[in-house]
Design an enzyme around this catalytic site. Structure first.
Site, PDB file in Angstrom:
ATOM      1  N   ASP A  43       4.421   2.642  23.131  1.00  0.00           N
ATOM      2  CA  ASP A  43       4.169   1.225  22.850  1.00  0.00           C
ATOM      3  C   ASP A  43       5.440   0.567  22.339  1.00  0.00           C
ATOM      4  OD1 ASP A  43       4.394   1.457  19.981  1.00  0.00           O
ATOM      5  OD2 ASP A  43       2.332   2.144  19.875  1.00  0.00           O
TER       6      ASP A  43
ATOM      7  N   GLY B 126       1.042   7.032  18.732  1.00  0.00           N
ATOM      8  CA  GLY B 126      -0.088   7.392  17.891  1.00  0.00           C
ATOM      9  C   GLY B 126      -1.318   7.747  18.695  1.00  0.00           C
TER      10      GLY B 126
ATOM     11  N   ARG C 200      -6.788  13.054  40.416  1.00  0.00           N
ATOM     12  CA  ARG C 200      -7.759  14.062  39.999  1.00  0.00           C
ATOM     13  C   ARG C 200      -7.208  15.025  38.949  1.00  0.00           C
ATOM     14  NH1 ARG C 200     -10.926  15.598  45.651  1.00  0.00           N
ATOM     15  NH2 ARG C 200     -11.638  13.470  46.078  1.00  0.00           N
TER      16      ARG C 200
ATOM     17  N   LYS D 173      -9.368  15.874  23.555  1.00  0.00           N
ATOM     18  CA  LYS D 173     -10.252  14.719  23.735  1.00  0.00           C
ATOM     19  C   LYS D 173      -9.420  13.521  24.163  1.00  0.00           C
ATOM     20  CE  LYS D 173     -13.905  15.642  20.348  1.00  0.00           C
ATOM     21  NZ  LYS D 173     -14.572  15.088  19.147  1.00  0.00           N
TER      22      LYS D 173
ATOM     23  N   ASN E 141      -2.902   7.177   5.911  1.00  0.00           N
ATOM     24  CA  ASN E 141      -3.963   7.170   6.919  1.00  0.00           C
ATOM     25  C   ASN E 141      -4.132   8.556   7.535  1.00  0.00           C
ATOM     26  OD1 ASN E 141      -5.854   5.904   8.688  1.00  0.00           O
ATOM     27  ND2 ASN E 141      -4.277   5.811  10.276  1.00  0.00           N
TER      28      ASN E 141
ATOM     29  N   GLU F 295      -7.057  12.873   7.173  1.00  0.00           N
ATOM     30  CA  GLU F 295      -7.484  13.963   8.055  1.00  0.00           C
ATOM     31  C   GLU F 295      -6.991  15.313   7.529  1.00  0.00           C
ATOM     32  OE1 GLU F 295      -9.492  13.957  10.575  1.00  0.00           O
ATOM     33  OE2 GLU F 295      -9.740  11.806  10.927  1.00  0.00           O
TER      34      GLU F 295
ATOM     35  N   LYS G 174      -9.292  16.184   4.758  1.00  0.00           N
ATOM     36  CA  LYS G 174     -10.587  16.543   5.353  1.00  0.00           C
ATOM     37  C   LYS G 174     -10.590  17.988   5.834  1.00  0.00           C
ATOM     38  CE  LYS G 174     -10.984  16.397   9.530  1.00  0.00           C
ATOM     39  NZ  LYS G 174     -10.893  16.016  10.953  1.00  0.00           N
TER      40      LYS G 174
ATOM     41  N   LYS H 212      -7.741  23.123  12.923  1.00  0.00           N
ATOM     42  CA  LYS H 212      -8.393  22.443  14.040  1.00  0.00           C
ATOM     43  C   LYS H 212      -8.216  23.232  15.332  1.00  0.00           C
ATOM     44  CE  LYS H 212      -9.211  18.106  16.342  1.00  0.00           C
ATOM     45  NZ  LYS H 212      -9.005  16.645  16.402  1.00  0.00           N
TER      46      LYS H 212
ATOM     47  N   GLU I 142     -17.281  20.952  21.751  1.00  0.00           N
ATOM     48  CA  GLU I 142     -18.000  20.363  20.607  1.00  0.00           C
ATOM     49  C   GLU I 142     -19.501  20.562  20.688  1.00  0.00           C
ATOM     50  OE1 GLU I 142     -17.736  16.303  17.881  1.00  0.00           O
ATOM     51  OE2 GLU I 142     -16.731  16.376  19.815  1.00  0.00           O
TER      52      GLU I 142
ATOM     53  N   ARG J 222     -17.197  22.760  16.205  1.00  0.00           N
ATOM     54  CA  ARG J 222     -16.211  21.668  16.222  1.00  0.00           C
ATOM     55  C   ARG J 222     -16.742  20.423  15.520  1.00  0.00           C
ATOM     56  NH1 ARG J 222     -12.434  19.825  21.406  1.00  0.00           N
ATOM     57  NH2 ARG J 222     -11.229  18.263  20.258  1.00  0.00           N
TER      58      ARG J 222
ATOM     59  N   VAL K  53     -15.084  19.253  12.056  1.00  0.00           N
ATOM     60  CA  VAL K  53     -13.932  18.376  11.866  1.00  0.00           C
ATOM     61  C   VAL K  53     -14.353  16.915  11.796  1.00  0.00           C
ATOM     62  CG1 VAL K  53     -12.333  19.970  12.943  1.00  0.00           C
ATOM     63  CG2 VAL K  53     -13.433  18.225  14.347  1.00  0.00           C
ATOM     64  N   ASN K  54     -15.646  16.657  11.944  1.00  0.00           N
ATOM     65  CA  ASN K  54     -16.165  15.296  11.805  1.00  0.00           C
ATOM     66  C   ASN K  54     -16.678  15.018  10.393  1.00  0.00           C
ATOM     67  OD1 ASN K  54     -15.818  14.167  14.468  1.00  0.00           O
ATOM     68  ND2 ASN K  54     -17.349  15.642  15.159  1.00  0.00           N
TER      69      ASN K  54
ATOM     70  N   HIS L 261     -16.850  11.504   9.132  1.00  0.00           N
ATOM     71  CA  HIS L 261     -16.773  10.614  10.287  1.00  0.00           C
ATOM     72  C   HIS L 261     -18.089   9.928  10.607  1.00  0.00           C
ATOM     73  CE1 HIS L 261     -12.943  12.540  10.719  1.00  0.00           C
ATOM     74  NE2 HIS L 261     -12.649  11.892  11.818  1.00  0.00           N
TER      75      HIS L 261
ATOM     76  N   HIS M 272     -17.072   6.390  10.652  1.00  0.00           N
ATOM     77  CA  HIS M 272     -17.010   5.657  11.918  1.00  0.00           C
ATOM     78  C   HIS M 272     -17.856   4.385  11.856  1.00  0.00           C
ATOM     79  CE1 HIS M 272     -15.487   8.975  14.874  1.00  0.00           C
ATOM     80  NE2 HIS M 272     -14.516   8.300  14.314  1.00  0.00           N
TER      81      HIS M 272
ATOM     82  N   HIS N 280      -8.372   3.899  10.491  1.00  0.00           N
ATOM     83  CA  HIS N 280      -9.321   4.994  10.721  1.00  0.00           C
ATOM     84  C   HIS N 280      -9.367   5.960   9.538  1.00  0.00           C
ATOM     85  CE1 HIS N 280     -11.383   8.317  12.786  1.00  0.00           C
ATOM     86  NE2 HIS N 280     -10.406   9.100  12.359  1.00  0.00           N
TER      87      HIS N 280
ATOM     88  N   LYS O  22     -16.087 -34.695 -15.093  1.00  0.00           N
ATOM     89  CA  LYS O  22     -16.728 -33.390 -14.931  1.00  0.00           C
ATOM     90  C   LYS O  22     -18.250 -33.502 -14.938  1.00  0.00           C
ATOM     91  CE  LYS O  22     -14.829 -31.344 -18.467  1.00  0.00           C
ATOM     92  NZ  LYS O  22     -14.049 -32.474 -19.027  1.00  0.00           N
ATOM     93  N   THR O  23     -18.770 -34.282 -15.872  1.00  0.00           N
ATOM     94  CA  THR O  23     -20.228 -34.397 -15.973  1.00  0.00           C
ATOM     95  C   THR O  23     -20.807 -35.067 -14.734  1.00  0.00           C
ATOM     96  OG1 THR O  23     -20.094 -34.514 -18.384  1.00  0.00           O
ATOM     97  CG2 THR O  23     -22.116 -35.341 -17.338  1.00  0.00           C
TER      98      THR O  23
END
Length: 1621
Positions: free
Chosen positions: A45, A111, A127, A149, A187, A191, A194, A251, A261, A265, A268-269, A272, A276, A288, A896-897
């Site tokens: 990016d 990232g 393919r 993933k 950030n 993980e 975790k 992991k 999963e 597996r 590791v959530n 999450h 999430h 995240h 004010k009043t």
């Protein structure tokens, strides 16, 4: 192969994860040698490309690729929106365009977004092609890059389309992290934490204790590629690499066992499932990892609630995440300050959690921790919604009942008092000390964090977190680095202890100081006596804000010692603070306590006893003659010697709650580790409070058992001195509320008090705890119907039978743990009690609610408190409760009043004048009080009244305060604290008018100094305390801010009462969020526009505002173009002052209630504001937010920090984040514009991007871009414009707040601008605005003015519609056909069809239903797109607006009104008068039976039938509003005219001026209006045509969504009316 030391990690049987530092050459070598290909495509990016792409290009070039191989790069915009179908297609098109084949190798450099997107492209292109992950963020390194993933997002959710596709390699280059922002590093650490939490306690322990070292590894850039080899690798680099590799290894191991999963597996959530769901609401503002961090804590609390996880583990997880600057709760300021946080409702989160891949059908699954480093199951566990909901809920309901675990045996958490003392003693001591049973809470965590920041000790954990190992620092302390403040939250003990600790700090550089601070409440709590004592002893301590409170700035000069005198009548913690630090003073300390009785002596004794355990003997001096102990202590100079271990007693204050539950429910409870040998005064509670109340108490040295009497049989205490156990008074108070038995003999009160009285004394210090606890108990017990009385030193509670207590109370806990737990005791016997702030118990007993269920056997349910509606926004919120009371401040004489009463009226709230409350409380006037007691005493009493008002009336009140309230620091602190959750409005008025008013006012005491001096002193305090400013424009406001003229803008006539009311209505509904004054900008709403004002001084425009703003939804104030007359001739760019801009806004508000778009366009973006003047620009932006300006245009080129500060304080203002490119080089289908959109979307509620059209096609490209952004996840409303004549089509097509011009303006704000009418014409020509037909149904209607009204408006606005007469004999097939015609736009309905048409309609407005008649039909669409016919009634609005406009200023709410006639229009008249607030409505009709029908139709309107005009009910006032609904021809002013209604002059008998309305159109001068002209010259007369116009204006708005151009339309209608007359 390039030389680099690599740590390899195996996954799926292959060592494909390579970890190291500065690996670019190694990566290229490895890829080229092991993955031969014809094409290598690197995708990244724009952010990463600017940092690292060149290095990869160079490395590939240096390898001199073979003639058959090539290196390509493709750069995409950063951010989640690139991870879409469109983003994937663009990369695929690039590959195809460059003839990439199946042997292509793709490199994903970036990232998680890059890795997921490129991986999915690789999985599907040809393919499947090979790809390599090169993550550049910590989050991607340890999470998304590992496991194969890949996915893209859709508008339906994240990662819903993807594939498992394993990379050939994953290269982890930790050197990339040196360019990563600190927030992004944190950030990723979420993980890492975790993974350690679910798998490896040793790794977790390292993360707990080494956060500073880990941060240091990325904060110290490496030079000359140091770290590439082990020999050049620093310890910090090695630590960072081992942390990353360790996390990845876990992991990788899990993925190898469970690639797809299916079970393991899932682990590791962890964090999450809930994380999430939070992320779905808060993305992209909250990252995240930050969402997962909060999710981990909440899921750990779920495990704790299930009885699986200990509080020790939850506390460790909390501390570890906080160490990496991660949020751990939804109340974290970074989250709570967001408007999107309003969407974090329990049900909303549960609904989002339904869509989770781990779920089994409807059953939600969460990874449940059993301890740090292990999970309950080797997979996610099914958890009931009710369990999750209880964790997520901010409030709880305790279900009354008998404890099912009775007899209960339990231990409470460690004592907070002893925990804090032990932490400090061990930290100051020599050697290692193991603290057992330490309280894991907010308070102790604050103390530990502070000691770490002062480098006073090091901490580690043993026994799975049950034992804290403290390595003492022997009194060595350092100033925190980089001027970092030590934040103590609301931890009072830590604040008092650390104040003296900070004097012990040693200096390493000149000018260093230690700053300790806290939250808003902590900044109100006193610390003055301690500071005074330390200052007198030579310490250099400054107050940073308010005198007597935190924050403090302490010089590292050491504690001098010798004699220290301390006033100890407020808090014993002051005494303990000096005692604990005294051994480290430069001289031995003699501490003398002064000021009368010492508070809480047992806590001082506790401190001395603990100091002895740590090797220091304190000698308390005794009177030599009598042997009586004196308040003088001698402390030797020495160093504490740490015992090898120290066992902390359970908390005696906390023990009072389960013991009290046993007492109130008649059951048994035993508390271990608290007995007669306890150091704590509160251990006496059982014997000295519960036993006298009728409980059986057995207490040994180490435990206490209580058995309560039968339910409802508790005895009142009579008199009890609770000075030795002050914190326990709250528990005693709730028991006293249900104690109805006669006190034991000897405890009775002999002063005639009720027999059920409990009088608690000795607790005055409880007013300065987390809240004013005495006041809190009084106010919250009142919700149960329990009577109390406040005393100087305590309170009285009058017991009532349990069955007489009110159910359903909602208890405000003041963020005070003791309040919450005390009322949870009372909740066990009173049903439906809601405790609003459940998390405040985390201060001392975080798992209290879980222990209530699991250890005591009382059920607890989660309660979701109602969320107030506010403007939806992702950039920054309205954090205030829309029902939060409003406090009004300002100079005496500012209005004010008046403004307060008016705002209370429009909001439907109660108004309170603090002066009136003061006078009622003290039974004397303010002037008399000052004369008798003096100003200081008055200020103190005034502040006390303010505290009471805030406490008693937190919602639904407008409270006006005295002008001098800001003179007192304590009052200013109260106001600033209140402003964090409710509006504090500063009412300002021209100072010349204030001075004139004060010269005449006599009720308040004289200032004794010039008024302008008073104003200049108070002005900065008003600004400091207020969150909003309301300009009370009673005439000319030369300066709303600083009292001196900055402009010649003068409005000679005072504004009408109506315009003031309209502005009060707009302002207060907007700032509270009850009805934000905003244009509809959501997808599917109608098109919206704003007019760009280009005047240097808006004075010339004011007379023409209505004409200028025809059709638009908002008005833009180009602040950069403003110049006062005296500055007009100055050359160059100019910065208008805040005073001048405030004046301009106030003048504009007087003329229009349209939303204002506040724009300060810089020169570089096509405006006139200097681009370097950022501070001045944001001063103007903040001023706009304080004035309740609806839209603030902020250029994204300003600094991010300043924008974020504005976002956090914007209230209900909407941020338009803008970018203008005048170059013509920006392409709407390019990457740059999408990157700008992402940046703007991060900050703005609305995004504005303006380019320059070079040709017609640029407009279509913009249209496609807008559609794509709108369909993206979390797309924001977009103002997309192309400048120039070629870009005019973009202005026509733009749906959101298109800027328009007007022929009357001196210049256009931008080239190519069109008028509103021009755009409407163009929309019609291109088929976007088809012509519609409007009708009037009725008979006879030939002379109706409605066609003239509406067709004139259509013509002026450029709308292609037509309004026609539709006269029929009945509501038959012709009308039915017109209603279902595709071009039907709407219809007016007049007599005789207002009832007959109702059966043809699908629904009616509440007003039409109440009135029982329809005069307006509006076609609408159902949710499925099918047509719906909606009936409304605007007759009442016409009547109401005419009355309101014509009422004299002195009669905005008339006492009485008269309606003549009982037909259909009379129904609308009754409804209008009711809305106006008229108390008595007299109804006259010649046929009484018809009048009775109306009375029955409006039973609550106060309608009274009179039998003769001019004769009023006994005691009734004559009307000041008269409405006639009968034909003029049926009335006469002569009693001799037959068959007419005689109108006597006595109907105008009121001594006050009023309004008379004749609904008849003809003749122009009806008998009623003529009579008024003759006998009631001070009355204002309203003709029927005026009512017709007002109701027609409303009809026009209902049909078109546009405001009718009233002036032009009225002129045309009056001309037509005159011709027809």
């Amino acid at each position: 192969m390039s030389i680099a030391d690599i740590q390899k990690v195996s996954i799926l049987g292959k060592e494909s994860i390579h970890c190291g530092l500065h690996l670019v050459p190694y990566i290229v070598d490895t890829v080229l040698q092991t993955l031969p290909s014809s094409t290598y495509v690197l995708v990244t990016d724009t952010n990463v490309a600017s940092l690292h792409l060149a290095a990869f290009q160079t490395a590939f070039e240096e390898h001199k690729l073979s003639a058959q191989a090539r290196f390509l790069s493709y750069v995409i915009p950063p951010g989640e929106t690139s991870k879409s179908r469109e983003g994937k297609a663009e990369i695929e098109d690039f590959l195809l365009l460059n003839t990439c084949t199946r042997d292509t190798v793709m490199l994903a450099l970036g990232g998680g977004v890059i890795g997921d997107l490129v991986g999915f492209v690789a999985a599907t292109f040809m393919r499947g092609v090979r790809f390599v992950q090169i993550p550049t963020t910590l989050l991607a390194m340890v999470d998304s890059s590992v496991g194969g993933k890949t996915a893209i997002d859709t508008p339906h959710g994240k990662n819903l389309i993807g594939a498992f596709w394993q990379p050939e390699y994953i290269f982890i280059d930790a050197a990339f992290l040196e360019t990563l922002p600190a927030r992004e590093f944190s950030n990723g650490m979420a993980e890492v934490v975790k993974t350690a939490a679910i798998w490896n306690e040793d790794e977790f322990s390292a993360l707990e204790s080494r956060s500073a070292e880990i941060f240091a590894a990325i904060q110290t850039p490496s030079k000359d590629f140091s770290g590439r080899t082990k020999s050049t690798r620093s310890p910090a680099q090695q630590l960072l690499l081992s942390v990353i590799a360790g996390s990845i290894s876990v992991k990788a191991h899990i993925v190898t066992i469970d690639e797809r999963e299916t079970g393991l597996r899932n682990l590791v959530n962890f964090g999450h499932t809930i994380g999430h769901a939070i992320e779905a609401v808060l993305t992209p503002t909250i990252l995240h990892g930050e969402c997962v961090s909060v999710g981990m804590l909440l899921e750990a609390e779920v495990a704790r609630q299930l009885g699986v996880l200990s509080q020790v583990a939850v506390g460790r997880l909390t501390r570890c995440l906080k160490a990496y600057n991660l949020p751990v709760s939804l109340s974290d300021a970074r989250i709570a300050s967001l408007p999107a946080a309003k969407g974090l409702g329990v049900q909303k989160l549960l609904d989002i959690m339904k869509i989770d891949k781990k779920n089994s059908g409807p059953h939600k699954k969460i990874v449940i921790l059993s301890r740090i480093g292990a999970t309950y199951e080797q997979k996610a566990t099914v958890v009931a919604d009710s369990v999750i909901a209880k964790t997520l809920s901010e409030a709880v309901k305790v279900i009354p009942g008998t404890p099912t675990k009775s007899p209960v045996r339990m231990a409470t958490p460690g004592s907070k008092s002893i925990s804090n003392r032990a932490l400090l003693l061990a930290a100051l001591g020599k050697g290692t000390c193991r603290l057992k049973n330490l309280l894991h809470s907010d308070d102790t965590q604050v103390m530990m964090n502070a000691l770490v920041e002062l480098k006073g000790a090091s901490f580690s954990w043993e026994d799975n977190g049950e034992t804290l190992v403290v390595q003492g620092g022997e009194g060595s302390l350092s100033v925190p680095p980089n001027g970092k403040e030590v934040y103590l939250g609301n931890a009072g003990t830590a604040a008092r202890f650390l104040t003296t600790v900070c004097t012990l700090v040693q200096s390493s550089a000149t000018g260093e100081r230690t700053v300790i601070t806290g939250n808003a409440r902590m900044k109100q709590r006193p610390i003055g006596p301690l500071v005074d004592a330390l200052r007198a002893n030579g310490s250099d301590i400054n107050y940073v804000e308010s005198q007597g409170c935190l924050p403090l700035s302490v010089a590292p000069a050491g504690l001098k010692g010798s004699t220290i005198q301390l006033a100890a009548s407020v808090s014993s913690q002051y005494v303990s603070s000096i005692l604990l630090c005294a051994p480290y003073a430069q001289d031995p300390v003699t501490l003398e306590l002064t000021g009368g009785q010492v508070i809480s002596q047992p806590y001082i004794d506790m401190t001395i006893a603990m100091m002895k355990t740590f090797g220091i003997n304190v000698e308390r001096q005794a009177d030599k003659a009598t042997g009586k102990l004196l308040d003088v202590y001698h402390i030797p100079r020495a160093v504490y010697t740490n015992p090898s271990s120290y066992n902390i007693e359970s908390d005696a204050s906390s023990a009072t709650y389960p013991l009290a539950i046993a007492a109130i429910t008649g059951t048994t409870c035993t508390i271990a580790n608290i007995g007669s040998a306890s150091l704590q005064g509160d251990a006496r509670f059982a014997k000295e409070v519960l036993e006298p109340m009728g409980c059986e108490v057995v207490q040994t040295e180490t435990e206490t058992t209580v058995t309560g009497p039968p339910l409802g049989k508790l005895k009142a205490l009579g008199y009890v001195d609770m000075e030795p156990m002050t914190d326990a008074f709250l528990t005693a108070s709730v028991l006293a509320a249900v104690a109805t038995g006669t006190p034991l003999q000897g405890r009775e009160l002999t002063d005639g008090s009720r027999p059920t009285t409990t009088r608690i004394l000795g607790i005055a210090n409880q007013r300065v705890k987390e809240c004013n606890r005495i006041r809190a108990m009084i106010d919250q017990l009142a919700k149960f119907g329990v009577e109390t009385k406040e005393l100087d030193d305590g309170l009285e509670v009058y017991g009532k039978p349990i069955q007489e207590l009110k159910a359903g109370a909602s208890i405000h806990c003041y963020d005070d743990h003791r309040v919450a737990m005390a009322f949870s005791v009372l909740s066990t016997v009173v049903k439906d009690t809601v405790l609003e702030e459940k998390r405040c118990v985390e201060k001392t007993w975080p798992n209290w609610w879980d222990d209530l269920v699991n250890k005591i056997g009382i059920d607890v349910e989660g309660v979701e408190l109602p969320v107030s509606h506010s403007v939806a926004s992702a950039s920054g919120p309205a954090t205030e409760d829309t029902a939060a009371s409003i406090i009004i401040i300002g100079m005496r004489g500012s209005g004010k009043t008046y403004i307060g009463q008016l705002s209370a009226s429009v909001l439907g709230w109660q108004f309170l004048d603090a002066d009136a409350v003061f006078e009622e409380k003290h039974q004397t006037g303010v002037r008399e009080f000052v004369n008798k007691h003096g100003w200081p005493a008055f200020r103190a009493a005034e502040t006390e009244v303010l505290q009471e008002l805030i406490t008693k009336h937190p919602k639904g009140y407008v409270i006006s305060l005295g002008g001098g309230i800001v003179e007192t620091p304590g009052a200013r602190d109260l106001l600033k604290a209140f402003a964090k959750h409710g509006p504090v409005v500063h009412v300002v008025r021209d100072m010349d008018e204030v001075v004139e008013y004060l010269g005449e006012e006599t009720l308040r005491p004289a200032y004794g100094e010039p008024i302008m001096d008073v104003f200049q002193r108070r002005e900065p305090w008003f600004a400091e305390c207020c969150s909003y400013v309301f300009v009370n424009r009673t005439g000319s406001v030369r300066s709303a801010v600083n009292g001196h003229a900055d402009t010649q803008l003068v409005v000679e006539a005072s504004p009408s009462q109506n315009s003031i009311r309209d502005e009060v209505d707009r302002f207060f509904h907007h700032i509270t969020g009850q009805r934000p004054n905003l244009a509809p900008t959501k997808t599917g709403d109608r098109r919206t526009y704003f007019l760009s004002l280009t005047y240097p001084d808006i004075a010339p425009a004011l007379a023409h505002i209505e004409e200028l703003t025809t059709g638009v939804d908002a008005i833009e104030l180009r602040v950069d173009m403003l110049r006062s007359q005296k500055d007009f001739e100055r050359p160059g760019s100019w910065i208008p002052s805040v005073a001048y801009v405030t004046d301009q806004i106030a003048a504009l508000r007087q003329k229009t209630s349209l939303p204002i778009v506040f724009t300060t366009r810089t020169i570089s973006q096509g405006g006139q504001f200097p681009p370097h003047a950022e501070a001045e620009a944001f001063e103007l932006f903040h001023a706009a937010a304080r004035m309740g300006v609806e839209y603030i245009d902020v250029e994204i080129s300003w600094s991010e920090k300043r924008i974020q500060e504005l976002v956090a304080r914007k209230g209900h203002s909407v941020i338009i984040a803008s970018w203008h490119d005048w170059s013509g080089n920006m392409l709407w289908d390019g990457k740059e514009v999408e990157a700008k959109y992402q940046i703007a979307s991060k900050f703005g509620d609305i995004v504005k991007i303006v380019g320059k059209a070079n040709g017609f096609e640029d407009n279509l490209a913009l249209h496609r871009f807008a559609k794509r952004m709108q369909s993206s996840t979390n797309g924001k409303p977009l103002i997309g414009i192309n400048m120039g004549v070629e870009g005019q089509l973009s202005r026509i097509l733009n749906p959101t707040l298109s800027p328009v011009s007007h022929p009357l303006l001196p210049s256009k704000a931008a080239p190519g601008q069109l008028s509103f009418a021009e755009i409407q014409t163009a929309l019609h020509l291109i088929g976007q605005s088809p012509a519609q037909r409007f009708y009037i149904f009725g008979n006879p209607i030939a002379h109706s003015m409605s066609p003239t009204l509406h067709n004139t408006a259509f013509q002026i606005l450029g709308l292609p519609h037509k309004y026609e007469l539709f006269e029929t004999q009945s509501v038959g097939e012709e009308i039915k056909a017109a209603l279902v015609s595709p071009d039907f736009g709407g219809a007016s309905v007049t007599i005789p069809f207002k009832l007959d048409v109702i059966p043809l309609l699908d629904s009616l407005s509440p007003e039409a239903e109440a009135i029982g008649a329809v005069n307006t039909i509006v076609p609408r669409k159902k949710s499925n797109g099918s047509p719906l016919l909606y009936g409304d009634n605007t007759d009442w609005i016409g009547i109401l607006e005419c009355i309101r406009s014509a009422l004299p200023n002195t009669a905005q709410t008339p006492d009485a009104a008269l309606i003549i006639g009982a037909g259909g229009t009379s129904r609308a008249a009754i409804y209008a008068l009711r809305q106006l607030g008229v108390k008595a409505i007299y109804l006259y009709n010649r046929t009484r039976q018809s009048a009775e029908v109306l009375v029955n139709a409006f039973p609550d309107a106060g309608v009274v039938i009179i039998d003769e005009l001019g004769t009023w009910p006994e005691g009734g006032r004559p009307p000041t509003v008269i409405i006639s609904t009968v034909p003029a021809s049926a009335t006469s002013t002569s009693p001799n005219v037959e068959n007419t209604l005689y109108l006597p002059s006595s109907i105008f008998a009121s001594q006050y001026p009023g309004v008379v309305v004749d609904m008849a159109y003809k003749p122009a001068e009806t008998p009623l209006l003529g009579l008024a002209a003759d006998v009631a010259q001070k009355w204002n007369r309203v003709r029927g045509v005026e009512v017709l116009l007002e109701q027609g204006f409303k009809q026009f708005y209902l049909w078109t969504g546009r405001r009718c151009p009233k002036r032009a339309v009225s002129e045309r209608v009056w001309n037509a009316y005159a011709r027809a007359a």
